[in-house]
Write a protein that holds these residues in place. Structure first.
Motif, PDB file in Angstrom:
ATOM      1  N   UNK A   1       0.899  -1.357  -0.028  1.00 19.68           N
ATOM      2  CA  UNK A   1       0.047  -0.011  -0.111  1.00 19.68           C
ATOM      3  C   UNK A   1       0.918   1.308   0.073  1.00 19.68           C
TER       4      UNK A   1
ATOM      5  N   UNK B   1      -2.551 -19.409   3.302  1.00 18.52           N
ATOM      6  CA  UNK B   1      -1.960 -18.916   2.113  1.00 18.52           C
ATOM      7  C   UNK B   1      -0.536 -18.686   2.110  1.00 18.52           C
TER       8      UNK B   1
ATOM      9  N   UNK C   1       5.516 -15.998  -2.619  1.00 15.58           N
ATOM     10  CA  UNK C   1       5.564 -15.433  -3.956  1.00 15.58           C
ATOM     11  C   UNK C   1       5.545 -14.031  -4.076  1.00 15.58           C
ATOM     12  N   UNK C   2       4.648 -13.447  -3.316  1.00 18.82           N
ATOM     13  CA  UNK C   2       4.574 -12.013  -3.493  1.00 18.82           C
ATOM     14  C   UNK C   2       5.612 -11.146  -2.981  1.00 18.82           C
TER      15      UNK C   2
ATOM     16  N   UNK D   1       7.231 -10.148  -6.376  1.00 24.95           N
ATOM     17  CA  UNK D   1       6.182  -8.915  -6.981  1.00 24.95           C
ATOM     18  C   UNK D   1       6.833  -7.651  -6.512  1.00 24.95           C
TER      19      UNK D   1
ATOM     20  N   UNK E   1       7.800  -4.801  -9.061  1.00 22.49           N
ATOM     21  CA  UNK E   1       6.810  -4.250  -9.974  1.00 22.49           C
ATOM     22  C   UNK E   1       6.316  -3.138  -9.219  1.00 22.49           C
ATOM     23  N   UNK E   2       6.313  -3.486  -7.795  1.00 18.13           N
ATOM     24  CA  UNK E   2       5.937  -2.112  -7.143  1.00 18.13           C
ATOM     25  C   UNK E   2       6.869  -1.099  -6.908  1.00 18.13           C
TER      26      UNK E   2
ATOM     27  N   UNK F   1      -0.784 -13.376 -13.459  1.00 14.12           N
ATOM     28  CA  UNK F   1       0.048 -12.709 -12.310  1.00 14.12           C
ATOM     29  C   UNK F   1      -0.380 -13.202 -11.095  1.00 14.12           C
ATOM     30  N   UNK F   2      -1.724 -13.430 -10.713  1.00 17.13           N
ATOM     31  CA  UNK F   2      -2.042 -14.122  -9.382  1.00 17.13           C
ATOM     32  C   UNK F   2      -1.332 -15.421  -9.114  1.00 17.13           C
TER      33      UNK F   2
ATOM     34  N   UNK G   1       1.217 -16.438 -10.174  1.00  8.89           N
ATOM     35  CA  UNK G   1       2.765 -16.562 -10.059  1.00  8.89           C
ATOM     36  C   UNK G   1       3.140 -15.764  -8.692  1.00  8.89           C
ATOM     37  N   UNK G   2       2.302 -14.758  -8.296  1.00 10.10           N
ATOM     38  CA  UNK G   2       2.603 -13.572  -7.207  1.00 10.10           C
ATOM     39  C   UNK G   2       1.691 -13.747  -6.003  1.00 10.10           C
ATOM     40  N   UNK G   3       0.513 -14.454  -6.275  1.00  7.21           N
ATOM     41  CA  UNK G   3      -0.539 -14.479  -5.266  1.00  7.21           C
ATOM     42  C   UNK G   3      -1.015 -13.103  -4.919  1.00  7.21           C
ATOM     43  N   UNK G   4      -0.986 -12.391  -5.510  1.00  9.13           N
ATOM     44  CA  UNK G   4      -1.770 -10.798  -5.357  1.00  9.13           C
ATOM     45  C   UNK G   4      -2.357 -10.524  -6.742  1.00  9.13           C
ATOM     46  N   UNK G   5      -3.327  -9.640  -6.407  1.00 10.29           N
ATOM     47  CA  UNK G   5      -4.109  -8.852  -7.724  1.00 10.29           C
ATOM     48  C   UNK G   5      -3.292  -7.674  -7.666  1.00 10.29           C
ATOM     49  N   UNK G   6      -2.669  -7.270  -8.610  1.00 11.92           N
ATOM     50  CA  UNK G   6      -1.650  -6.178  -8.898  1.00 11.92           C
ATOM     51  C   UNK G   6      -2.463  -4.808  -8.691  1.00 11.92           C
ATOM     52  N   UNK G   7      -1.951  -3.812  -8.127  1.00  7.58           N
ATOM     53  CA  UNK G   7      -2.402  -2.367  -8.139  1.00  7.58           C
ATOM     54  C   UNK G   7      -2.498  -1.945  -9.522  1.00  7.58           C
TER      55      UNK G   7
ATOM     56  N   UNK H   1      -1.469   0.629 -11.304  1.00 13.79           N
ATOM     57  CA  UNK H   1      -0.363   1.171 -11.476  1.00 13.79           C
ATOM     58  C   UNK H   1       0.569   0.377 -12.264  1.00 13.79           C
ATOM     59  N   UNK H   2       0.841  -0.883 -11.329  1.00 10.51           N
ATOM     60  CA  UNK H   2       1.487  -2.094 -11.447  1.00 10.51           C
ATOM     61  C   UNK H   2       1.079  -2.909 -12.506  1.00 10.51           C
TER      62      UNK H   2
ATOM     63  N   UNK I   1       1.754  -1.193 -15.926  1.00  9.46           N
ATOM     64  CA  UNK I   1       3.196  -1.367 -16.526  1.00  9.46           C
ATOM     65  C   UNK I   1       3.488  -2.755 -17.012  1.00  9.46           C
TER      66      UNK I   1
ATOM     67  N   UNK J   1      -4.620  -5.285  -3.875  1.00  9.33           N
ATOM     68  CA  UNK J   1      -4.225  -4.698  -2.340  1.00  9.33           C
ATOM     69  C   UNK J   1      -3.671  -3.331  -2.857  1.00  9.33           C
ATOM     70  N   UNK J   2      -4.145  -2.372  -1.997  1.00  9.71           N
ATOM     71  CA  UNK J   2      -3.760  -0.940  -2.244  1.00  9.71           C
ATOM     72  C   UNK J   2      -4.993  -0.260  -2.727  1.00  9.71           C
TER      73      UNK J   2
END
Lengths: 121, 111, 98
Positions: free
Chosen positions: A30, A62, A66-67, A70, A73-74, B55-56, B58-64, B66-67, B70, B108-109
């Motif tokens: 965030x 969970x 892996x996050x 990421x 990317x942020x 994406x989810x 691979x990284x286990x999140x839904x990207x913001x 902006x991300x 890109x 997230x975010x």
């Protein structure tokens, strides 16, 4: 820009046993939206958060490891791991699932002193 | 808690319409959620939905957003990695609408 | 007696205190305590000492979750949830160290 502050997140807890690691990760994602200068520190049991090969099916929690991959990317690219914490846990940089900068305890202390905001998890 | 009904099968969603169980997702459910969002699914829409699901995975999140923007630019070409393109496909926000159609949690975010 | 520990030895003294009291019996390491039974951990030597008079178990799903399945200290027995239950039955008393 003068309103960019140096934020440091200090992670000192192992994953899954407590909620701190996951909470920290969410706050970091965030915070990343606000274009601040963000550093993540992993020390003490926090280094376990980055251990490769986590398989959480058996505990039905969970797997959020892996996050960490990421974060790039942020635009969160400053990840620091303390050498002494790795060593006393039988871990090396090769055991970690993301690229990090390894610092000694003394270097970590100096880096901490340069921050505007330090948040501890 | 709410439910949606697709092909005689019931799926749990939260009060905003996001699927509760990520494993419930299939293309029919996606199409149904798209209609509730007034989104007409085209090949371009599916491209973004599939990207989000990968994406989810691979990284286990839904990207913001902006991300996502890109990352889409990197994967599908620069002309698609713009907010104009993504908001054109999902007018109420690629994060909000596309994630919902893709069966992912809210990014997230995203407040 | 079965002693159950769920805290990492580097963050909490439960395991160390337990080892200093327990003269015999069995110890089951679960959750963050499984790190105590991984090779190269600073606690390894203390655990090996204790294994002379105590039988040590770890919960395999907790070890796997933490990516430590391949570095269990030799002589420690991994059990699944069924094995956890068996230990609570085969011992007359159990103590969960908080």
């Amino acid at each position: 820009m003068s309103d960019v502050k140096k934020f440091m997140f200090v992670n000192r807890k192992a994953p899954y046993g407590t909620i701190y690691a996951l909470e920290s990760l969410e706050v970091v994602l965030i915070t990343a939206a606000f274009d601040q200068d963000v550093s993540l520190v992993f020390m003490d049991d926090g280094v376990y958060q980055l251990k490769k090969g986590q398989q959480t099916k058996g505990i039905e929690i969970k797997n959020f490891s892996p996050t960490y991959r990421a974060l790039e990317d942020y635009d969160v690219e400053k990840l620091y791991v303390e050498q002494e914490s790795l060593t006393s846990r039988g871990l090396t940089e090769d055991d970690l699932l993301v690229g990090v900068t390894v610092l000694s305890r003394a270097e970590m202390g100096a880096l901490m002193d340069q921050q505007d905001v330090v948040l501890s998890f | 808690m709410a439910n949606i009904e697709v092909d005689g099968k019931s799926y749990e969603t939260d009060e905003e319409g996001y699927l509760i169980n990520l494993t419930d997702w299939n293309t029919e459910v996606a199409k149904y959620i798209a209609t509730t969002e007034s989104v007409d699914m085209t090949e371009q829409h599916w491209e973004v939905i599939n990207f989000l699901r990968e994406y989810f995975e691979e990284y286990q999140i839904a990207p913001a957003v902006r991300v996502l923007t890109k990352a889409i630019g990197k994967k599908l070409g620069a002309e698609k990695g713009t907010s104009e393109y993504l908001y054109g496909l999902f007018p109420y926000g690629p994060g909000k609408q596309a994630c919902k159609i893709a069966g992912l949690p809210k990014p997230t975010g995203c407040v | 007696m079965l002693h159950i520990i769920n805290k990492s030895p580097s963050n909490n003294s439960a395991l160390e205190n337990c080892l200093s009291i327990a003269a015999s019996g069995e110890i089951l390491l679960i959750e963050d305590a499984v790190y105590a039974a991984t090779k190269g951990n600073a606690f390894e030597a203390k655990l090996r000492d204790a294994m002379g008079h105590l039988k040590v178990y770890v919960l395999q799903p907790d070890l796997d979750a933490r990516g430590m399945g391949d570095r269990l200290v030799e002589g420690v027995t991994a059990v699944d949830y069924g094995g956890f239950v068996d230990l609570t039955i085969s011992n007359n008393t159990c103590q969960s160290w908080l």
